[in-house]
Design an enzyme around this catalytic site. Structure first.
Site, PDB file in Angstrom:
ATOM      1  CE  LYS A 121     -35.906  23.665 -27.006  1.00 43.58           C
ATOM      2  NZ  LYS A 121     -35.144  22.735 -26.096  1.00 43.58           N
TER       3      LYS A 121
ATOM      4  CB  THR B 114     -36.795  30.785 -13.483  1.00 46.91           C
ATOM      5  OG1 THR B 114     -38.211  30.654 -13.426  1.00 46.91           O
ATOM      6  CG2 THR B 114     -36.474  32.208 -13.933  1.00 46.91           C
ATOM      7  CG  HIS B 115     -37.974  27.924 -18.786  1.00 38.42           C
ATOM      8  ND1 HIS B 115     -36.936  28.458 -19.508  1.00 38.42           N
ATOM      9  CD2 HIS B 115     -37.771  26.580 -18.789  1.00 38.42           C
ATOM     10  CE1 HIS B 115     -36.136  27.477 -19.922  1.00 38.42           C
ATOM     11  NE2 HIS B 115     -36.624  26.334 -19.494  1.00 38.42           N
TER      12      HIS B 115
ATOM     13  CB  SER C 256     -36.330  25.681 -30.995  1.00 39.84           C
ATOM     14  OG  SER C 256     -35.524  24.956 -30.107  1.00 39.84           O
TER      15      SER C 256
HETATM   16  P1  A3P Z   1     -32.601  24.552 -31.894  1.00 37.70           P
HETATM   17  O1  A3P Z   1     -33.725  23.640 -31.537  1.00 37.70           O
HETATM   18  O2  A3P Z   1     -33.023  25.683 -32.785  1.00 37.70           O
HETATM   19  O3  A3P Z   1     -31.398  23.841 -32.443  1.00 37.70           O
HETATM   20  P2  A3P Z   1     -32.846  25.828 -24.477  1.00 37.70           P
HETATM   21  O4  A3P Z   1     -31.532  25.438 -23.908  1.00 37.70           O
HETATM   22  O5  A3P Z   1     -33.338  27.136 -24.023  1.00 37.70           O
HETATM   23  O6  A3P Z   1     -33.828  24.728 -24.373  1.00 37.70           O
HETATM   24  O7  A3P Z   1     -32.596  26.079 -26.038  1.00 37.70           O
HETATM   25  C1  A3P Z   1     -32.308  25.031 -26.920  1.00 37.70           C
HETATM   26  C2  A3P Z   1     -31.896  25.618 -28.243  1.00 37.70           C
HETATM   27  O8  A3P Z   1     -30.593  26.216 -28.106  1.00 37.70           O
HETATM   28  C3  A3P Z   1     -31.788  24.565 -29.336  1.00 37.70           C
HETATM   29  O9  A3P Z   1     -32.096  25.264 -30.540  1.00 37.70           O
HETATM   30  C4  A3P Z   1     -30.309  24.211 -29.225  1.00 37.70           C
HETATM   31  O10 A3P Z   1     -29.796  23.585 -30.374  1.00 37.70           O
HETATM   32  C5  A3P Z   1     -29.706  25.602 -29.031  1.00 37.70           C
HETATM   33  N1  A3P Z   1     -28.347  25.574 -28.457  1.00 37.70           N
HETATM   34  C6  A3P Z   1     -27.906  24.885 -27.392  1.00 37.70           C
HETATM   35  N2  A3P Z   1     -26.591  25.094 -27.198  1.00 37.70           N
HETATM   36  C7  A3P Z   1     -26.195  25.934 -28.172  1.00 37.70           C
HETATM   37  C8  A3P Z   1     -24.926  26.516 -28.520  1.00 37.70           C
HETATM   38  N3  A3P Z   1     -23.824  26.252 -27.848  1.00 37.70           N
HETATM   39  N4  A3P Z   1     -24.903  27.343 -29.600  1.00 37.70           N
HETATM   40  C9  A3P Z   1     -26.015  27.605 -30.300  1.00 37.70           C
HETATM   41  N5  A3P Z   1     -27.223  27.083 -30.028  1.00 37.70           N
HETATM   42  C10 A3P Z   1     -27.315  26.253 -28.976  1.00 37.70           C
END
Ligand code: A3P
Length: 294
Positions: free
Chosen positions: A47, A106-107, A137
């Protein structure tokens, strides 16, 4: 809606980090992942902007060709290396079948990263996001993504998260571990908040790290296609290609808000104070600094 049976609720401890039981069963395959020197590793705590930076990188690798980047869902274009569900999906195998240069996601915390990625001195891009926004998130993601255990109430989830009892373990350990490794390996350490504040500046940093020089026109095209507004409606990156019984976007969309500082809408004053106290203890002595809002 019932959870999928393949994902029981309990996480399993792998050398100190809680992970899905399916990953732990196949752990020797993950450990034995064979990196290639031209692999680029995308590493994050969940996230933290993984999908965002992944789409940026796939666009870079395809010289800004937007249509090419719609060839498949992001999780197939850039597999999560350690995600193995026997007889169902296997990140390590998927990567073995991929042509180089590969993008690998990777996480995992540094302690669990397969040794060949270090041995091959692969370039790595780490994206970190402030702890409180990640907590919020991750909470919503637990509700919508059925492979995660039920998060309970926000209060309950926050406690689990603070104490590192969630999938991939402690956020503090993760961000600090990667920060330390930066001293000895080719790691570009980015912050979600910087990417929000100055997407162009951060994209140029990535290009420099990859020793690529793109004309202004391609740079602007990549920026446009990786903005939250555009990604939100792109089925190849917004995870709507995942079956609804695995991810339910009606509960909470994957592309939820995409902002910095949403934690303010969730933390009570008491939760904030407790969190900050614990945070300061955990982050004492590190030079790593975060911004919780921009
Ligand atoms: P939120 O839940 O705060 O909206 P990951 O890809 O690591 O799982 O992270 C997901 C988070 O990144 C989510 O946050 C998502 O909305 C946000 N996210 C994805 N694409 C994005 C972008 N282009 N700009 C800003 N935030 C983005």
């Amino acid at each position: 809606m019932e959870k999928k049976n393949i994902f029981p609720q309990e996480l399993v401890d792998v050398h100190g980090t809680p992970l899905f039981w399916t990953i732990t069963e196949a752990w020797s395959q993950v450990e034995g992942f064979e990196a290639k020197p031209d692999d680029l590793l995308i590493a994050t705590y969940p996230k933290s902007g993984t999908t965002w930076v992944s789409e940026i990188l796939d666009l870079i690798y395809n010289n800004g060709d937007v249509e090419k980047c719609k060839r498949d869902a992001i999780f197939n274009r850039i597999p999560l290396m350690e995600l193995i569900v026997p007889e169902f999906l296997n990140g390590v195998k998927k990567l073995e079948e991929m042509k180089s240069p590969r993008l690998v996601k990777t996480h995992l915390p540094v302690e669990l990263l397969p040794p060949s990625l270090w041995k091959n001195d692969c370039k790595m891009i780490y994206v970190a996001r402030n702890a409180k926004d990640v907590a919020v998130s991750y909470y919503y993601f637990h509700k919508m993504a059925k492979m995660f255990p039920e998060p309970g109430t926000w209060e309950e989830f926050l406690e689990e998260y603070m104490t590192g009892k969630v999938t991939y373990g402690s956020w503090y350990n993760h961000v600090k571990g990667w920060w330390e490794k930066k001293k000895d390996y080719r790691i570009l350490y980015l912050f979600y908040e910087d990417m929000k504040e100055d997407p162009k500046g951060e994209l140029l940093k990535i290009l420099k790290f990859l020793e690529k020089d793109f004309p202004e026109e391609i740079v602007n095209k990549i920026l446009y296609h990786t903005s939250f507004e555009i990604m939100k409606d792109n089925p190849t990156v917004n995870y709507t290609m995942v079956p609804e019984d695995e991810m339910n976007h009606k509960i909470s969309p994957f592309m939820r808000k995409g902002i910095s500082g949403d934690w303010k809408n969730h933390f009570t004053v008491a939760q904030y104070e407790r969190f900050e106290k614990y945070y300061n203890q955990q982050m004492e002595g590190t030079t790593l600094k975060f911004r919780s809002e921009i």
